[in-house]
Design an enzyme around this catalytic site. Structure first.
Site, PDB file in Angstrom:
ATOM      1  N   PRO A  85       0.685  -1.284   0.039  1.00  0.00           N
ATOM      2  CA  PRO A  85       0.119   0.196   0.024  1.00  0.00           C
ATOM      3  C   PRO A  85       0.855   1.266   0.008  1.00  0.00           C
ATOM      4  O   PRO A  85       0.312   2.391  -0.425  1.00  0.00           O
ATOM      5  CB  PRO A  85      -0.805  -0.258   1.254  1.00  0.00           C
ATOM      6  CG  PRO A  85      -0.571  -1.505   1.899  1.00  0.00           C
ATOM      7  CD  PRO A  85       0.651  -1.966   1.216  1.00  0.00           C
ATOM      8  N   ARG A 154      -2.067  -8.542 -21.092  1.00  0.00           N
ATOM      9  CA  ARG A 154      -2.756  -8.297 -22.363  1.00  0.00           C
ATOM     10  C   ARG A 154      -2.086  -7.150 -23.083  1.00  0.00           C
ATOM     11  O   ARG A 154      -2.597  -6.620 -24.475  1.00  0.00           O
ATOM     12  CB  ARG A 154      -4.181  -7.621 -22.094  1.00  0.00           C
ATOM     13  CG  ARG A 154      -4.295  -6.544 -21.043  1.00  0.00           C
ATOM     14  CD  ARG A 154      -5.513  -5.860 -20.680  1.00  0.00           C
ATOM     15  NE  ARG A 154      -6.394  -5.343 -21.827  1.00  0.00           N
ATOM     16  CZ  ARG A 154      -6.277  -4.309 -22.572  1.00  0.00           C
ATOM     17  NH1 ARG A 154      -5.222  -3.336 -21.982  1.00  0.00           N
ATOM     18  NH2 ARG A 154      -7.049  -3.934 -23.139  1.00  0.00           N
TER      19      ARG A 154
HETATM   20  C1  JB8 Z   1       0.460  -7.040   3.559  1.00  0.00           C
HETATM   21  O1  JB8 Z   1      -3.291  -3.173  -0.202  1.00  0.00           O
HETATM   22  B1  JB8 Z   1      -2.039  -3.970  -0.595  1.00  0.00           B
HETATM   23  C2  JB8 Z   1      -1.284  -4.798   0.275  1.00  0.00           C
HETATM   24  C3  JB8 Z   1      -1.594  -5.082   1.358  1.00  0.00           C
HETATM   25  C4  JB8 Z   1      -0.561  -5.795   2.045  1.00  0.00           C
HETATM   26  C5  JB8 Z   1       0.492  -6.491   1.586  1.00  0.00           C
HETATM   27  C6  JB8 Z   1       0.610  -6.158   0.200  1.00  0.00           C
HETATM   28  C7  JB8 Z   1      -0.262  -5.457  -0.540  1.00  0.00           C
HETATM   29  C8  JB8 Z   1       1.192  -7.132   2.398  1.00  0.00           C
HETATM   30  N1  JB8 Z   1      -0.602  -6.286   3.566  1.00  0.00           N
HETATM   31  O2  JB8 Z   1      -1.852  -3.498  -1.933  1.00  0.00           O
END
Ligand code: JB8
Length: 262
Positions: A85, A154
Site C-alpha cells: 500500500p 494483455r
Molecule cells: C500485507 O493493499 B495492498 C497490500 C496489502 C498488504 C500487502 C501487500 C499489498 C502485504 N498487506 O496493496
C-alpha cells in the site's frame, strides 16, 4: 514472457490457468510459475513470520525465507515487483513498462509486510518496483499481483485477439490516462423502453466518432476531473474546447493552465 510468483497462498493463483491468460500460456506467449514461500523455510514448522522489532501489532515476514526464495527465482534479467500500500501507483503506463521485460518476479507479502532489509538488498541486485494498486488496504499482495499480471499480460503482443487489440490511437478513450470510455450498446435497439442513441444507428462514421468523443468528455468531467486536468490542450480541437466551455471547464483548454489550479 515469464512470470514467477512467490506466496504463502499458491492456491490464490488458479485464475492464471483460466480465460485469456490460460489461452496465452497454452500458445506459449506467456508462462507462469507459482511458488510456495514455505518451501524455503527450513524449520520444523516452516515459519515465515515473527514479531516486529520495536513492538506493535501483527507479525512481519522473516527475511531468510525471502532471501533463499529470491536467490533461486531471480535472474539478472528479472524485475522484482512487490505490491505494497505504500508503493508508487500502478498505472497503465507502469503496466506498459513492465510488459517490455522478459521476466517478472512477484513477491506477495502478508501480515504487516516483509522485513525491510529484503528489498534494500535486492535493490542492489535487480530493478525493484514497489507498487500500489489503489488507496485501500488488502490482507496481502496476492490479489494485487493478479491485477498486475492481467494488466501486463494483455499488452504482450498476441495475447489479445485481433478483435480486442490494444488501442494504439494516442487519444482514443480506452488508452487510459486520457479519457474514460463513453457508453456502449448492442442489440436489441429498444430494451425496457430504453433506445440506443439514434446517432449510433445512423451509419455516419464522422458523427459517431464525434458523439463518442463528446460522451467521453462528459463522463470524464463528471467522474474523473483529475484525468481532464492532465489533458494536453494541444490535443483539443475547436469542438472539444466548445464542449469543455459548456461543461464549465473552458479553462482546461487554455495552454499554460495547470492541472487543478484554482
Ligand atoms: C500485507 O493493499 B495492498 C497490500 C496489502 C498488504 C500487502 C501487500 C499489498 C502485504 N498487506 O496493496
Amino acid at each position: 514472457m515469464r512470470f514467477d510468483v512467490i506466496t504463502i497462498f499458491p492456491e490464490y493463483f488458479s485464475p492464471l490457468s483460466a480465460s485469456l491468460l490460460g489461452k496465452a500460456a497454452d500458445k506459449g506467449l506467456l508462462s507462469f510459475g507459482v511458488h510456495d514461500l514455505r518451501d524455503w523455510a527450513y524449520d520444523r514448522h516452516r515459519t515465515v513470520d515473527d514479531t516486529p522489532y520495536g513492538g506493535g501489532p501483527g507479525m512481519v515476514m522473516k527475511p531468510a525465507p525471502w532471501g533463499e526464495a529470491l536467490d533461486d527465482v531471480l535472474t539478472p534479467e528479472s524485475r522484482l515487483v512487490v505490491p505494497t500500500p505504500s508503493g508508487r501507483p500502478f498505472t497503465q503506463a507502469v503496466a506498459g513498462e513492465l510488459a517490455s521485460a522478459p521476466h517478472l518476479v512477484f513477491a506477495c507479502g502478508r501480515y504487516e509486510g516483509i522485513d525491510s532489509r529484503v528489498m534494500a538488498h535486492y535493490r542492489d541486485v535487480v530493478e525493484v518496483h514497489e507498487l500500489s494498486i489503489g488507496d485501500y488496504v488488502l490482507a496481502g499482495g496476492e490479489v494485487a499481483v493478479l491485477v498486475m499480471v492481467e494488466a501486463v499480460s494483455r499488452l504482450v503482443p498476441g495475447v489479445l485477439g485481433n478483435a480486442e487489440s490494444v488501442s494504439d490511437d494516442s487519444f482514443a478513450p480506452g488508452r487510459m490516462e486520457t479519457l474514460v470510455e463513453g457508453p456502449v450498446y448492442t442489440k436489441p435497439p429498444v430494451w425496457r423502453d430504453r433506445e440506443v442513441p439514434a446517432v449510433l444507428k445512423s451509419g455516419h462514421h464522422g458523427k459517431i466518432a464525434r458523439w463518442r468523443r463528446d460522451e467521453a468528455f462528459r463522463r470524464t468531467a463528471a467522474l474523473r476531473p483529475d484525468l481532464l486536468a492532465r489533458l494536453d490542450p494541444k490535443a483539443l480541437d475547436k469542438h472539444d474546447r466548445r464542449l469543455l466551455a459548456e461543461l464549465g471547464l473552458g479553462d482546461l483548454a487554455v495552454p499554460g493552465r495547470h492541472a487543478l489550479d484554482g
